[in-house]
Design a protein around this motif. Structure first.
Motif: not given
Length: 103
Positions: A21, A23, A49, A52, A70, A97
Motif C-alpha cells: 500500500e 501513497i 487507485h 486522495l 493511494y 502506507y
C-alpha cells in the motif's frame, strides 16, 4: 482437446505476489495532461487507485499542480509506473502506507 489459457496462468501467478500500500505524489509540470496520467495508470498499467487529493490548474490546456494517489500494487507494476513517470519527466515521491490493525 482442451488447451490451457495462458492469460489465466499469468493471473494466477500475479495473485500470489506481495502487494504494498503506497501513497504516490505526482507533480504535474505541464508536459502531460492530468487526464492522460490517470488514464495511463488505470488502462495501461491496470493499477486501481484512489485520488486522495488533487490541486490541478489548467493554463493554456496544460496541467500544473500536485496529485496524491493511494495505490495497492505489487512491486513489479509499481516499477513500470515509476519508469513511465520518470520518462515523462513527472516528479514523483512515494511513501509506504502502513495502517495499524487492532484485533
Amino acid at each position: 482437446m482442451i488447451t490451457p489459457n495462458p492469460g489465466l496462468q499469468v493471473l494466477q501467478n500475479t495473485l500470489s505476489l506481495p502487494r504494498k500500500e503506497l501513497i504516490l505524489e505526482i507533480e504535474l509540470n505541464g508536459k502531460i495532461k492530468f487526464e492522460h496520467v490517470m488514464h495511463a495508470i488505470y488502462q495501461q498499467f491496470g493499477i486501481c487507485h484512489k485520488v486522495l487529493s488533487a490541486n490541478v490548474e489548467y493554463v493554456n490546456g496544460r496541467s500544473f499542480g500536485t496529485v496524491q494517489l493511494y495505490l495497492n500494487v505489487c512491486p513489479a507494476d509499481f516499477e513500470q509506473l515509476e519508469y513511465y513517470l520518470n520518462k515523462n519527466k513527472l516528479l514523483n515521491t512515494t511513501v509506504e502506507y502502513t495502517c495499524r490493525k487492532y484485533f
